[in-house]
Motif scaffolding. Structure first.
Motif, PDB file in Angstrom:
ATOM      1  N   LEU A  12       0.876  -1.167   0.000  1.00 10.14           N
ATOM      2  CA  LEU A  12       0.000   0.000   0.000  1.00 10.14           C
ATOM      3  C   LEU A  12       0.915   1.218   0.000  1.00 10.14           C
ATOM      4  O   LEU A  12       1.820   1.325   0.829  1.00 10.14           O
ATOM      5  CB  LEU A  12      -0.900   0.012   1.239  1.00 10.14           C
ATOM      6  CG  LEU A  12      -1.842   1.210   1.338  1.00 10.14           C
ATOM      7  CD1 LEU A  12      -2.821   1.265   0.171  1.00 10.14           C
ATOM      8  CD2 LEU A  12      -2.620   1.157   2.657  1.00 10.14           C
ATOM      9  N   TYR A  61      -2.809   7.804   7.970  1.00  7.89           N
ATOM     10  CA  TYR A  61      -3.615   6.650   7.575  1.00  7.89           C
ATOM     11  C   TYR A  61      -3.574   5.561   8.640  1.00  7.89           C
ATOM     12  O   TYR A  61      -4.606   5.039   9.066  1.00  7.89           O
ATOM     13  CB  TYR A  61      -3.082   6.125   6.242  1.00  7.89           C
ATOM     14  CG  TYR A  61      -3.868   4.973   5.659  1.00  7.89           C
ATOM     15  CD1 TYR A  61      -4.953   5.206   4.827  1.00  7.89           C
ATOM     16  CD2 TYR A  61      -3.535   3.658   5.942  1.00  7.89           C
ATOM     17  CE1 TYR A  61      -5.679   4.160   4.285  1.00  7.89           C
ATOM     18  CE2 TYR A  61      -4.254   2.598   5.409  1.00  7.89           C
ATOM     19  CZ  TYR A  61      -5.321   2.850   4.581  1.00  7.89           C
ATOM     20  OH  TYR A  61      -6.037   1.811   4.059  1.00  7.89           O
ATOM     21  N   LYS A  96      -5.668   5.797  11.718  1.00  8.16           N
ATOM     22  CA  LYS A  96      -7.097   5.467  11.624  1.00  8.16           C
ATOM     23  C   LYS A  96      -7.382   4.027  12.055  1.00  8.16           C
ATOM     24  O   LYS A  96      -8.533   3.637  12.240  1.00  8.16           O
ATOM     25  CB  LYS A  96      -7.587   5.666  10.181  1.00  8.16           C
ATOM     26  CG  LYS A  96      -7.571   7.119   9.713  1.00  8.16           C
ATOM     27  CD  LYS A  96      -8.689   7.923  10.361  1.00  8.16           C
ATOM     28  CE  LYS A  96      -8.760   9.344   9.792  1.00  8.16           C
ATOM     29  NZ  LYS A  96      -9.890  10.099  10.391  1.00  8.16           N
ATOM     30  N   ARG A 115      -5.752  -2.617   3.903  1.00  9.95           N
ATOM     31  CA  ARG A 115      -6.161  -2.060   2.616  1.00  9.95           C
ATOM     32  C   ARG A 115      -7.494  -1.317   2.753  1.00  9.95           C
ATOM     33  O   ARG A 115      -8.368  -1.742   3.504  1.00  9.95           O
ATOM     34  CB  ARG A 115      -6.281  -3.188   1.586  1.00  9.95           C
ATOM     35  CG  ARG A 115      -4.933  -3.846   1.324  1.00  9.95           C
ATOM     36  CD  ARG A 115      -5.072  -5.039   0.413  1.00  9.95           C
ATOM     37  NE  ARG A 115      -5.862  -6.091   1.044  1.00  9.95           N
ATOM     38  CZ  ARG A 115      -6.090  -7.271   0.491  1.00  9.95           C
ATOM     39  NH1 ARG A 115      -5.568  -7.550  -0.691  1.00  9.95           N
ATOM     40  NH2 ARG A 115      -6.806  -8.188   1.104  1.00  9.95           N
ATOM     41  N   PRO A 116      -7.646  -0.215   2.041  1.00  6.66           N
ATOM     42  CA  PRO A 116      -8.902   0.537   2.138  1.00  6.66           C
ATOM     43  C   PRO A 116     -10.062  -0.267   1.562  1.00  6.66           C
ATOM     44  O   PRO A 116      -9.905  -0.955   0.554  1.00  6.66           O
ATOM     45  CB  PRO A 116      -8.666   1.783   1.270  1.00  6.66           C
ATOM     46  CG  PRO A 116      -7.208   1.825   0.999  1.00  6.66           C
ATOM     47  CD  PRO A 116      -6.709   0.420   1.103  1.00  6.66           C
ATOM     48  N   SER A 117     -11.198  -0.172   2.191  1.00 10.94           N
ATOM     49  CA  SER A 117     -12.382  -0.850   1.680  1.00 10.94           C
ATOM     50  C   SER A 117     -13.608  -0.123   2.191  1.00 10.94           C
ATOM     51  O   SER A 117     -13.522   0.755   3.051  1.00 10.94           O
ATOM     52  CB  SER A 117     -12.416  -2.303   2.135  1.00 10.94           C
ATOM     53  OG  SER A 117     -12.719  -2.367   3.504  1.00 10.94           O
ATOM     54  N   ALA A 118     -14.752  -0.516   1.674  1.00 14.12           N
ATOM     55  CA  ALA A 118     -15.997   0.138   2.072  1.00 14.12           C
ATOM     56  C   ALA A 118     -16.311  -0.091   3.548  1.00 14.12           C
ATOM     57  O   ALA A 118     -17.050   0.680   4.160  1.00 14.12           O
ATOM     58  CB  ALA A 118     -17.132  -0.365   1.196  1.00 14.12           C
ATOM     59  N   SER A 119     -15.747  -1.131   4.137  1.00 15.45           N
ATOM     60  CA  SER A 119     -16.095  -1.440   5.527  1.00 15.45           C
ATOM     61  C   SER A 119     -15.289  -0.628   6.529  1.00 15.45           C
ATOM     62  O   SER A 119     -15.527  -0.724   7.729  1.00 15.45           O
ATOM     63  CB  SER A 119     -15.921  -2.938   5.780  1.00 15.45           C
ATOM     64  OG  SER A 119     -14.649  -3.358   5.381  1.00 15.45           O
ATOM     65  N   GLY A 120     -14.356   0.154   6.076  1.00 13.96           N
ATOM     66  CA  GLY A 120     -13.605   1.015   6.985  1.00 13.96           C
ATOM     67  C   GLY A 120     -12.503   0.289   7.717  1.00 13.96           C
ATOM     68  O   GLY A 120     -12.415  -0.937   7.685  1.00 13.96           O
ATOM     69  N   PRO A 121     -11.641   1.039   8.378  1.00 15.13           N
ATOM     70  CA  PRO A 121     -10.461   0.442   9.015  1.00 15.13           C
ATOM     71  C   PRO A 121     -10.820  -0.417  10.225  1.00 15.13           C
ATOM     72  O   PRO A 121     -11.592   0.004  11.074  1.00 15.13           O
ATOM     73  CB  PRO A 121      -9.627   1.660   9.424  1.00 15.13           C
ATOM     74  CG  PRO A 121     -10.563   2.820   9.442  1.00 15.13           C
ATOM     75  CD  PRO A 121     -11.665   2.516   8.480  1.00 15.13           C
TER      76      PRO A 121
END
Lengths: 418, 418, 418, 418
Positions: B315, B347, B350, B396-402
């Motif tokens: 990343l 990042y 978070k 990795r970034p995703s819709a579900s958040g960190p």
């Protein structure tokens, strides 16, 4: 093959295509098309100078390259559902030269690397290399060679040099203010410190009339990378990469272009990498509210693809932040990288290549440029890694001394003045 | 196992060993031993602060770290047959922590990363992180973990942070002149712009009396990398590497130390990488007249080893040369790298780590720091790559958040003032 | 460094050490020590022939190698809490030659590869290579070279050739029955089809008296890999690997040994890889009920480590399932791999090495042996990949023909009969 | 883009194209075109079943696949200057699916993997999987996914499954004799031991009349790999590879086809890899007399390309040469690989996929199949490596047990009888 949402005809100039792209950043340039989340699209890309550079043995075209006309960008594309504060996900599914074509346009089986002249842009080593040079590269499958730099062959790492979202009106003002302030510190400098908005040769999609004039007067130049991504020239944006862009305007207004067949870290010759037109297949999606969720308010983050080329043997050079004149600078990694590159050029020259050939090669081949020490006052240390396997001869140091290559015709140099 | 030409006893300070090393650069420090061309040797190395840093949960030792005492170097070693103008070949056959020992000395199964306080050296991000912090790392085979930074584990890339040949008398004068000139531009700066010769805590091998005093007054500090190699902090000097050093004095007078179990590109926390003592096995040879033959008059060139670790998922974060205050700088890669690192820290925060934990991690883990665009006026672009596989959670970034990690006790912070 | 739970003194035979290991598989061999879940330990390992092979220029010791005495295994170790049905997790934290020692025992800075004679074990190419040969390899850091095979140097991929858990009583009976049945089909074959239990030279830890005799009469030989793992000779069990073993007896009774500095896929010379003694650091844990949960009732599963060496250029050879006599066999990958290896040997012989040197090299260097087509009736296809970077000369085919190496003294051959 | 020397129209059957290829090996099939040494060419390739397999949710087409019709090969191509005894150099410059097309023909954006039914070819695990199944894969740039096997995505390793030179008349006779002898040992076997010459459905380029009939009666089937290369199904023949073929007839008469988007080592489902039509760009040259010079009288040798995909985390399974019924076989690597594959299938089934889905996946994804121990009597050991990064869920074993995927509609199965 995904739907071609932005087609280009290789025989026509950028402004006479079915859809018109743009070459300035501005939130008011209207989208040329809308992309749906979860869908894939093919986007044709024009080489950055719109065909001004020829497949010949003269560098006059590099010397006279129309800098006001760059970059010929495809877009902007509105992404359905993307709003300010979101992260836009762009998957680079595929990217390559103009498919199934041979011809006189860069990307039709060939590309070029140029060293910009001091009077027309300059380059990373402008003090050492003030004149314009060119090398033409022929693509053979995934590999390339150049008649102007004999003795090397390498596998392309195709990537878009430039991709980004549109700035908001506020962000655009910020850019123009801070870059204008910098220019004002030395407005007559050659090459300039930065490029102000420039109506000449502006291309702004479907805008016309007063709107065109206003936007042309405000639109930011595409040369630098900025908060929106832009001309980052990251050689690792290869096939299989996933990039996340901050969204500043409704619809994101994504644009892209400046494809490179290959590039060394830094794009050091400025007219750099191996420039070409081609295509890029992308898949788009959105992380709603992702800028805040992940703390990404500016500059792209990305996951590079897992494709090669894989090299396992490297020869590396180091540099520190002392100028060629012997002046000690304080932790200046930019200078350290210049010194490392100069060392590599001096080294390659011992094998028979001209220094310009070496410089062009380092701009085009997949060299790695790394920050090594950045804290050891007063000297930062930068390193540059050359894959030894791209050379026909063994370039490793040994007691027997450097083998000699035949430099051939050499890299064409432009006659001055232009 | 090769002959141990420079042994160290972990229970004794650096100045009470069988052979005494040094912590300044000077051509007149007498060699401790002679190495033959074509032969291999083991050299024990003291951790750079000679044991001042403890395996505990306080950062006071980092705050008070005795900077005048660094680096505890093994050597100098005279190489038989090496003369000015030659290239000295050093093969790093093996390098590792103190073998077969556990104990209170860094290198005995553990190492440390510190963030230097502004008042005692500072770091790459000194404005954002002015205080001293520490993280202790435990080695488990080739991997390490830290009780101060839970949720990560990675494979070491062991390397010497510092190796180099002795300067000639002329070269030493050049160093002292140019660095003195820099200091003179802002002599009261905290942290300083550079470090002048410092007799306090100087260690000069077998020198005594008037010779000691004179050399102590002239000897260059070991903090920066210079023409002779020195403290380059190149994380890729791993086992299997071959390094070529310019030779400036008869016998070359090679020295080394500052071993790291691992380091991220830049050694950004300054007390950086994972510091430890240990051993290094080297093989030496000489290319007669190699400096001229290959055009290598300064700065090491090298071929990194082919050992891993191999990571295939990364990343990456990017930064440009705009300050946090919004000021536009002209093509400043050093600043661009700072901005990229700051993005990575924001990042990671978070996910639950403190920013100091993130900063320490980026200094220690094998992150890659690269020059991306260096010519796109006015913004350079730098990128930093984190191997995602070193994290226990998916970053990795995703819709579900960190996902959230438990940051545990956190990284110890020093109470001020020291 | 972890606690040394199984120490060895290099100056004493395997049976005169502080703790006694074993060389047969049997559930009743008492554990030598208990390992706790979640803990790390160092285990010294004897080379498989317990010192019978010398660092000299004769292959008589290979010809006369005491096969009844192998493998000198460290263990068995009881793992606290491991019960039948569990999966035992073994992390290979580190593994290497005998640390800090030089001397006459394999592992003290050197190792060996042998071709077993037809009358004493035979090898993968026993019909083509019926006699005994030997090559001694010298370790230099992570790399090795051989005076018996000039012109090659490669990085070790150190691994244990053998590791496994004890069989249950039922499983042992199954082994003895099925292998006995096979032997019975051709009991006089030379070399034999399999090795029955053999009391001669049996070593059974602390067992004595009648128990010793009974177990010696039943204990399975350690030559083959079986359900419990055992002598799998998987060259990828390198540092950083995690292996999962089925547990068949209470406490698992883990054993290991047969360390290799390097090995080609297949261990084709039988006395194969580069044999040595050394150490292995492991961390153990248990997945309760894991055999059923994951469907792993037999044969280890594993995750190889991420360390190199990394090679990026290979020359590969293929073979199909036709015998040298021209007989067509039906989808026989074993034969296909023999043919591929023979092709590689024939090829290397064109560069000046003897065929025996080539064969020994392919047994020792990190060559990759792969199943290519296994369904294309009637011919299976196997391929073998040689890393070209291990050779001093360029071994790639070209119009200029093979360069010639000086094969030196060659690989010692044993005089017959033994 | 190189000259298209063998064009195909996706809308027409293989026998109605501008140039007609072939599907049998015979020295008398006339060349379709001549290639010059040192030149590059594009060759279109038909998928091996000439369009018989559909992009639908039924496996009936796999059950009824017309085996007599395979392989639809492009060629033969005469190479100018190639004579018996030479080595033909083929550089694979590029290879991919049918460019710029979407449609119903495999290669137009999709491909398929089938398990052949026992009655129609069978597969590597025919005893465990006697019925026909199919999975359709969608290409998205360089990656693929399947609606029939949810939860996996991987990067293609595109390669030609089949390439080779024409046999001489003598060599053809050898083939027919030895394969006929094998068939004669069990002529009624289902599936058969080998495939004899078969005039039905033979395609022989421009041959007609009596010549056609004679050659159809003698021509060797293309299923197996043989001395001339042929259907080797080596997944590493990727872009950038250089392959060397023995030349048996004047002009070499090179042919190729059976393109795969991806394949696991072994092509274990027989209708295997991911089958598709597409294109291949090659460059040809000749090493005069190379067969003798390099000792390569049969079977291709090659240097694989340096492109990825790069994976760094693998989960591996091992198997030994004991049958599922418990019978001990002597060093049978073919059986060992079957057992390793069966272990992998059993393991994946614990995550929710059907065993057929797992089997199809292992045939299509870039799994590595390796020979591990091949000498440890009586058990050989084979290993198979799955890249864990291709799975959406974490498939590594842990105390928490396997996560469950939704297998979706599953892989279509053919109703019996066909």
């Amino acid at each position: 093959m995904p739907e071609v949402i932005f087609p280009l005809d290789s025989t026509k100039p950028f402004t006479e295509q079915k859809l018109t792209g743009h070459n300035r950043w501005h939130p008011e340039i209207p989208p040329v098309a809308t992309l749906k989340r979860g869908e894939s699209y093919r986007i044709d890309c024009r080489e950055w100078f719109d065909g001004a550079i020829k497949n010949d043995d003269s560098a006059d075209d590099i010397r006279d390259a129309p800098l006001n006309r760059v970059h010929a960008l495809s877009g902007p594309f509105r992404i359905e559902g993307a709003e300010p504060g979101d992260l836009l996900i762009v998957d680079i599914l595929d990217v390559g030269p103009i498919p199934q074509e041979e011809g006189p346009l860069a990307g039709q089986g060939w590309g070029y690397t140029g060293i910009f002249a001091q009077k027309n842009g300059g380059s990373f080593l402008v003090d050492q290399f003030p004149d314009a040079y060119k090398a033409v590269w022929d693509f053979r499958g995934g590999e390339c060679t150049s008649r102007h730099i004999p003795g090397v062959k390498f596998t392309g790492m195709v990537h878009p040099g430039l991709m980004g979202t549109a700035p908001s009106s506020e962000l655009l003002k910020t850019w123009n203010k801070r870059e204008g302030d910098l220019i004002a510190t030395d407005p007559q400098r050659v090459p300039p410190l930065a490029l102000p908005p420039e109506p000449d040769a502006a291309i702004l999609g479907s805008l016309t009339g007063a709107d065109f004039d206003r936007v042309a007067g405000e639109g930011a130049r595409t040369a630098p990378p900025r908060e929106n991504g832009g001309n980052q020239d990251i050689k690792n944006f290869t096939k299989g990469s996933r990039v996340f862009y901050p969204v500043y305007v409704s619809g994101a207004n994504l644009s892209m272009g400046d494809l490179h067949f290959s590039q060394g870290d830094g794009e050091i010759t400025f007219c750099g990498g191996i420039e070409m037109g081609g295509f890029i297949d992308i898949h788009v999606d959105v992380i709603k509210g992702g800028m805040d969720t992940y703390g990404v308010s500016e500059n792209a983050i990305f996951m590079p693809g897992r494709n090669g080329p894989v090299y396992s043997e490297w020869l590396a050079f180091s540099g520190t932040s002392v100028t060629l004149d012997g002046e000690q600078r304080y932790l200046d990694s930019h200078l350290s990288y210049q010194r490392a590159i100069l060392h590599a050029i001096d080294y390659l020259a011992k094998f028979g290549w001209s220094k310009e050939q070496a410089y062009l090669l380092l701009g085009a081949a997949p060299i790695e440029g790394r920050f090594s020490g950045v804290v050891d006052i007063p000297n930062s240390c930068a390193t540059v890694y050359l894959p030894t396997e791209i050379f026909d001869v063994d370039i490793r140091p040994s007691a027997s001394g450097p083998m000699q290559v035949d430099p051939g015709m050499g890299a064409p140099r432009a006659m001055n003045p232009g």
